[in-house]
Scaffold this active site. Structure first.
Site, short mmCIF file in Angstrom:
data_model
loop_
_atom_site.label_atom_id
_atom_site.label_comp_id
_atom_site.label_asym_id
_atom_site.label_seq_id
_atom_site.Cartn_x
_atom_site.Cartn_y
_atom_site.Cartn_z
N GLY A 18 -11.18 -77.36 1.68
CA GLY A 18 -12.53 -76.85 1.84
C GLY A 18 -13.35 -77.69 2.79
O GLY A 18 -14.53 -77.43 3.01
N CYS A 106 -3.20 -90.92 -6.01
CA CYS A 106 -3.35 -89.47 -5.88
C CYS A 106 -2.50 -88.94 -4.73
O CYS A 106 -1.86 -87.89 -4.83
CB CYS A 106 -4.81 -89.12 -5.68
SG CYS A 106 -5.13 -87.36 -5.55
N CYS A 206 -11.08 -89.58 -5.69
CA CYS A 206 -10.23 -88.48 -5.27
C CYS A 206 -10.26 -87.33 -6.28
O CYS A 206 -9.91 -87.52 -7.44
CB CYS A 206 -8.80 -89.01 -5.10
SG CYS A 206 -7.63 -87.80 -4.50
#
Length: 376
Positions: A18, A106, A206
């Site tokens: 996004g 992550c 994150c």
């Protein structure tokens, strides 16, 4: 290994967040002849409805981007995996008095493991992300390996956060933005009419985002008040609410700004900095002055090592290293490697400021990211 070397209709799934970086990564790959589709990862659900979680808007933006580019978008939920593999470790590290970097875990556990496995199950031949880094194939003594290189834009380079990746992960990964400057990425997005061309870059933890950190941590770890002591003379200066809220080198939020050092005859008033923690005694130690000797160290121990090439670099060879993301590359040597590479002693050519246990030290040879480990 540039993207031009592996196009020709190859199926690539791009992690669409996004934001502008992943959007331009997908756009460039499509222009270069890849069969591109997007995948949006939802990895956090605990407080999905509050003002700090942007996942709903990010998904709307991701869908809008894919519509403009003309590619499909799939949504996948890795919230359970994120909690088990990343967030649980994040909490354990803070509870132990260390300062972890969840973005690094992550990347290795979610973006380049869960996402990669899911993409391969969908028939993808490669995955791609909007990270600023580069992947290069290399022949070394008849052995082919994949190297992780710094991005051309040194101000945006994210190789530090990718040092835990393996040969298998990198061999399946494309970084289309590695040779571009951020301003060029935004220009490409604007010229293509992408709706995220001027969207602010995401920061914070994150997939969890920007939020008041102490308030957030209090939801999961109970406060545990203890003494703040002057490291030099042992004097009690105040009270902390929990060692997990503080990191080595921290200046703000200590609540002792008006207290002067006892030995300060001239009345000077240097700031206080966190210099260390005694977890067993629940004591936070502080010193006065940015250049205090307790904040400067030229040696560190690194554990939980990962070497991208699958083998450790040579000891006593001069490399450079970053003991934190924004730190400049500093000359160093690996003084020793123990336990088949599980532990390394790294010595810097000059003292480094505020080395924080739990953060990562990442080693480089010129532009090549070799790997690294967690500062003990």
């Amino acid at each position: 290994m540039s993207v031009a070397d592996v196009s020709g209709g190859m199926k690539v799934i791009v992690g669409i967040s996004g934001g502008v970086d992943s959007a331009v990564a997908a756009l460039l790959l499509k222009r270069q002849g890849f069969a591109v589709s997007g995948l949006f990862m939802k990895n956090w659900e605990d407080d999905d409805g509050d003002g700090y979680c942007s996942s709903r808007q990010d998904l709307i933006d991701a869908a809008s981007v894919c519509d403009v580019i003309g590619i499909d978008l799939e949504v996948v939920n890795f919230s359970r995996e994120y909690k088990e593999r990343v967030f649980a470790d994040f909490l354990r590290e803070y509870e132990a008095g260390r300062t972890p970097n969840p973005d690094i875990l992550c990347n290795s556990e979610i973006k380049f493991r869960c996402f990669l496995d899911h993409a391969m199950s969908m028939g993808a031949e490669r995955i791609a992300t909007g990270h600023y880094a580069q992947v290069r194939a290399w022949e070394n003594d008849g052995r082919r390996e994949v190297q992780l290189h710094k991005a051309e834009d040194g101000t945006k380079d994210q190789s530090y956060f990718l040092y835990r990746l393996t040969q298998a992960q990198l061999a399946k990964t494309l970084f289309p933005l590695g040779a571009l400057a951020k301003r060029e990425v935004r220009r490409i997005a604007a010229d293509a009419g992408l709706p995220v061309a001027v969207k602010k870059d995401s920061t914070g933890i994150c997939f969890i985002g920007e939020r008041p950190f102490r308030e957030f941590l209090m939801r999961y770890l109970p406060t545990l008040p203890g003494e703040i002591r002057n490291l030099d003379d042992g004097r009690v200066l105040g009270e902390h609410q929990g060692l997990m809220y503080h990191t080595v080198g921290q200046r703000k939020g200590l609540g002792i700004g008006g207290i002067r050092a006892r030995q300060d005859a001239a009345g000077e008033h240097d700031a206080w900095y966190v210099a260390g923690k005694d977890v067993a005694a629940n004591v936070l130690y502080v010193v006065q002055g940015h250049s205090h000797p307790a904040l400067l160290k030229n040696r560190l121990t690194a554990l939980d090592l990962n070497w991208i090439a699958g083998r450790a670099p040579r000891p006593h060879w001069v490399y450079t290293a970053r003991p934190r993301h924004r730190a400049p590359d500093m000359p160093c040597v690996i003084d020793s490697l123990e336990g088949e590479g599980a532990r390394a002693e790294i010595v810097f050519a000059q003292p480094q400021w505020a080395l924080a246990p739990g953060q990562s030290v990442v080693l480089y040879e010129s532009r090549v990211c070799l790997g690294g480990g967690v500062i003990a």
